[in-house]
Design a protein around this motif. Structure first.
Motif, short mmCIF file in Angstrom:
data_model
loop_
_atom_site.label_atom_id
_atom_site.label_comp_id
_atom_site.label_asym_id
_atom_site.label_seq_id
_atom_site.Cartn_x
_atom_site.Cartn_y
_atom_site.Cartn_z
N LEU A 72 0.83 -1.21 0.00
CA LEU A 72 0.00 0.00 0.00
C LEU A 72 0.87 1.26 0.00
N ASN A 73 1.93 1.25 0.80
CA ASN A 73 2.83 2.40 0.84
C ASN A 73 3.52 2.62 -0.50
N LEU A 74 3.96 1.51 -1.09
CA LEU A 74 4.68 1.60 -2.36
C LEU A 74 3.79 2.15 -3.47
N VAL A 75 2.58 1.64 -3.56
CA VAL A 75 1.69 2.09 -4.64
C VAL A 75 1.24 3.53 -4.42
N GLN A 76 1.09 3.94 -3.14
CA GLN A 76 0.74 5.33 -2.83
C GLN A 76 1.84 6.28 -3.29
N ARG A 77 3.09 5.92 -3.04
CA ARG A 77 4.22 6.76 -3.45
C ARG A 77 4.34 6.81 -4.97
N LEU A 78 4.11 5.70 -5.63
CA LEU A 78 4.16 5.68 -7.09
C LEU A 78 3.04 6.51 -7.69
N HIS A 79 1.87 6.45 -7.07
CA HIS A 79 0.72 7.23 -7.56
C HIS A 79 1.00 8.74 -7.46
N ALA A 80 1.73 9.16 -6.43
CA ALA A 80 2.10 10.57 -6.28
C ALA A 80 2.99 11.04 -7.42
N ARG A 81 3.58 10.09 -8.13
CA ARG A 81 4.44 10.42 -9.27
C ARG A 81 3.71 10.24 -10.60
N GLY A 82 2.38 10.13 -10.52
CA GLY A 82 1.57 10.04 -11.73
C GLY A 82 1.43 8.64 -12.29
N LEU A 83 1.84 7.64 -11.52
CA LEU A 83 1.75 6.26 -11.99
C LEU A 83 0.48 5.59 -11.47
N SER A 84 0.24 4.38 -11.89
CA SER A 84 -1.00 3.67 -11.58
C SER A 84 -1.17 3.48 -10.08
N GLN A 85 -2.44 3.50 -9.66
CA GLN A 85 -2.77 3.25 -8.26
C GLN A 85 -2.90 1.77 -7.96
N SER A 86 -2.89 0.95 -9.01
CA SER A 86 -3.15 -0.47 -8.79
C SER A 86 -2.11 -1.40 -9.39
N GLU A 87 -1.21 -0.90 -10.22
CA GLU A 87 -0.21 -1.76 -10.85
C GLU A 87 1.20 -1.26 -10.55
N LEU A 88 2.10 -2.18 -10.30
CA LEU A 88 3.49 -1.80 -10.05
C LEU A 88 4.42 -2.94 -10.42
N VAL A 89 5.65 -2.58 -10.72
CA VAL A 89 6.71 -3.55 -10.95
C VAL A 89 7.68 -3.44 -9.79
N LEU A 90 7.85 -4.52 -9.06
CA LEU A 90 8.73 -4.51 -7.90
C LEU A 90 10.18 -4.49 -8.38
N ARG A 91 10.92 -3.46 -8.00
CA ARG A 91 12.32 -3.36 -8.38
C ARG A 91 13.22 -4.16 -7.44
N MET A 92 12.67 -4.54 -6.30
CA MET A 92 13.45 -5.28 -5.31
C MET A 92 13.05 -6.75 -5.34
#
Length: 244
Positions: free
Chosen positions: A170-190
């Motif tokens: 939830l924290n990761l997707v919230q931070r990504l969303h603040a950068r204009g990215l999706s609220q529901s999809e992410l690619v884990l870099r770690m």
């Protein structure tokens, strides 16, 4: 042919034209103040995946604003094990750990090819006396780090494995969303192992939690790609008392 590292480090950066400025720099500056801020940003530096931006024990000289890419900060325990202390992304500033002792207390390693803006701390201190807004911003960043560390301590001390992973996603997707990215999809870099190190969990426990979320229809997982299908269910796992 790739440009040389020296050429890249010599590139001048203009904060006033950066699309991440609102995330990592104070807002409300006039043109003259922005010009002074531009002059503090000494150069850009590219860091290849797996390389360290700075290492524990190195002399502290600068703060770094991440333009692109992902980093992990980590420390090495006495028995030689790596402990991940945080993950940082574009628009965030790293290097604050060195202020207290003039030496870095952790290492920052690129999880993918990255680029940072180098801001010599001595220049920031001088300009902060002239621009109170910059000083307040630096204090806010330091305060945010304290709040984040307190949150991690609570995470590690009071939550079950599934709660920890839910909070992390939830924290990761919230931070990504603040950068204009999706609220529901992410690619884990770690890696799962790095997530486990950060959350105080074994690799097998992290993998089981991911599998359970997937089986319950909360997330869809394909290697490092994660799609959050039921954000409310994830929030309920993280903070169940709000759903009584």
């Amino acid at each position: 042919m790739q440009p040389s590292l020296n050429t890249l480090e010599g590139l001048k950066v203009a904060c006033s034209n950066c699309n991440l400025r609102e995330l990592c720099m104070p807002t409300g500056f006039n043109a003259d103040e922005m010009q002074k801020l531009d002059e503090v940003v000494e150069k850009r530096r590219r860091v290849k995946q797996g390389d360290a931006l700075f290492s524990s024990g190195e002399t502290f000289t600068s703060l770094y604003a991440i333009r692109t890419g992902f980093f992990k900060t980590c420390v090495i325990s006495e028995d030689g094990r790596e402990q991940v202390t945080g993950f940082q992304m574009a628009g965030e500033i790293i290097g604050m750990d060195g202020i207290v002792s003039d030496h870095h207390n952790c290492s920052a390693v690129a999880l993918e090819d990255a680029e940072v803006c180098v801001m010599p701390f001595s220049d920031i201190e001088v300009l902060s006396r002239e621009l109170p807004g910059l000083q307040r911003h630096v204090h806010k960043i330091m305060s945010r780090e304290i709040v984040r560390e307190n949150g991690v301590m609570m995470l590690l001390g009071n939550m079950r494995a599934e709660e920890r992973l839910a909070a992390f996603l939830l924290n990761l997707v919230q931070r990504l969303h603040a950068r204009g990215l999706s609220q529901s999809e992410l690619v884990l870099r770690m890696t799962r192992e790095e997530i486990g190190s950060y959350l105080g969990l074994k690799l097998e426990t992290v993998s089981r939690a991911f599998s359970k979320f997937s089986e319950d229809g909360i997330i869809e997982v394909k290697q490092r790609y994660v799609k959050i299908l039921a954000p409310d269910a994830l929030k309920k796992i993280f903070n169940p008392q709000t759903y009584y």
